[in-house]
Design an enzyme around this catalytic site. Structure first.
Site, PDB file in Angstrom:
ATOM      1  N   HIS A 155      -6.978   2.690  -2.078  1.00  0.00           N
ATOM      2  CA  HIS A 155      -6.290   3.219  -0.894  1.00  0.00           C
ATOM      3  C   HIS A 155      -5.612   2.088  -0.125  1.00  0.00           C
ATOM      4  O   HIS A 155      -4.448   2.214   0.284  1.00  0.00           O
ATOM      5  CB  HIS A 155      -7.313   3.940  -0.011  1.00  0.00           C
ATOM      6  CG  HIS A 155      -6.784   4.389   1.310  1.00  0.00           C
ATOM      7  ND1 HIS A 155      -6.339   5.674   1.551  1.00  0.00           N
ATOM      8  CD2 HIS A 155      -6.631   3.722   2.484  1.00  0.00           C
ATOM      9  CE1 HIS A 155      -5.940   5.773   2.801  1.00  0.00           C
ATOM     10  NE2 HIS A 155      -6.103   4.604   3.392  1.00  0.00           N
ATOM     11  N   GLU A 156      -6.328   0.982   0.070  1.00  0.00           N
ATOM     12  CA  GLU A 156      -5.766  -0.138   0.830  1.00  0.00           C
ATOM     13  C   GLU A 156      -4.626  -0.815   0.080  1.00  0.00           C
ATOM     14  O   GLU A 156      -3.606  -1.183   0.677  1.00  0.00           O
ATOM     15  CB  GLU A 156      -6.866  -1.153   1.151  1.00  0.00           C
ATOM     16  CG  GLU A 156      -8.026  -0.605   1.959  1.00  0.00           C
ATOM     17  CD  GLU A 156      -7.597   0.074   3.245  1.00  0.00           C
ATOM     18  OE1 GLU A 156      -6.513  -0.254   3.774  1.00  0.00           O
ATOM     19  OE2 GLU A 156      -8.343   0.939   3.730  1.00  0.00           O
TER      20      GLU A 156
END
EC number: 3.4.24.-
Length: 297
Positions: A155-156
């Site tokens: 996600h990051e």
């Protein structure tokens, strides 16, 4: 939530107010950049240029300092496998971030760091894809299993690959421009109804007051976009790590929302895990809604 919002708004207001005051002083001393006409009116074009300069310079200054500010605010320990001996857990974290970054097409690997906190969270920041940082909390590494950690990291990395920091900066610059512009229009209107000798000080105070009020209203746009970009990062994370791992990561995060710290306002919009309930001032949508959207993908 109130403290986080207050600090987030205050930092932005201080930047654009400081720049605005400095440029106003320069304009009054040199005559360059002033937006008042000879008869006391306003030169709309000059004011718009002034507002854009203040708004975008402030937002891009924040962008350029974002990685450094995040490290200072969160106490991030950067892991550098070339300059230090890493533990097995630290090396595994670096390897995962690098693997996901290569899968996302990043040509330069992000810095990888750990910050000491019981909260189960992570964030990504940096002025560009080539100068980025992915940091995770010690709480996340202690509480989450390997699949959940990979989903969070994906996600990051997706945030970085999507260029979210630059897009957010451009949006904040536009919002700042309108805040500065309309605050000065409103302040000018107020200063016209008081005695002439009081007009300068009334105008100065009114600018600050209106800038605060309009900044709060403008932040609704920024927060709404922040919530929107979280869905994109979830989808990007699912593409990188797999849909099942991304959903598993979000479900794991649901268990720990009470641990999310709110005092680090400067990086609140960057973290994967927000507060449990969404409001107009939330930087993240509900985790349950994010899970539903991924499941329907």
């Amino acid at each position: 939530m109130g403290k986080r919002i207050f600090l987030f708004l205050l930092s932005n207001i201080l930047v654009i107010t400081t720049i605005g005051i400095v440029l106003s002083i320069i304009g009054s001393l040199t005559g360059v950049g002033t937006y008042f006409t000879a008869n006391g009116g306003i030169d709309i074009v000059a004011l718009l240029v002034f507002s854009a300069v203040v708004g975008f310079v402030g937002s891009f200054m924040s962008l350029l300092m974002s990685r450094w500010m995040a490290k200072m605010a969160m106490g991030v320990q950067v892991l550098n496998p070339d300059k230090q001996t890493l533990s097995y857990e630290e090396q595994q974290l670096v390897d995962r971030v690098y693997k996901l970054s290569r899968a996302a097409g990043l040509t330069k690997m992000p810095e990888v760091g750990i910050y000491n906190s019981r909260e189960v969270n992570a964030f990504a920041t940096g002025p560009s894809k080539n100068r980025s940082l992915v940091a995770v909390s010690t709480g996340l590494l202690q509480e989450m299993d390997d699949d959940a950690v990979e989903g969070v990291l994906a996600h990051e990395v997706a945030h970085i690959a999507n260029g979210d920091m630059v897009t957010m900066t451009l949006l904040q610059g536009i919002v700042n421009t309108f805040v500065v512009f309309f605050a000065r229009i409103a302040a000018w209107a107020v200063s016209r109804v008081v005695r002439e000798e009081l007009a300068p000080i009334v105008h100065f105070i009114a600018v600050i007051v209106f800038q605060i009020v309009f900044s709060i209203l403008g932040s609704l746009v920024v927060f709404a976009y922040s919530r929107h970009r979280e869905y994109h990062a979830d989808r990007g994370g699912a593409d990188l790590a797999g849909k099942d791992k991304m959903i598993h990561a979000l479900r794991s995060l649901e268990q720990y929302t009470s641990r999310v710290k709110e005092e680090q306002a400067s990086v609140a919009t960057l973290k994967i895990n927000g507060k449990k309930h969404t409001s107009l001032f939330s930087t993240h949508p509900d985790l349950s809604d994010r899970i539903r959207r991924l499941e329907a993908k």
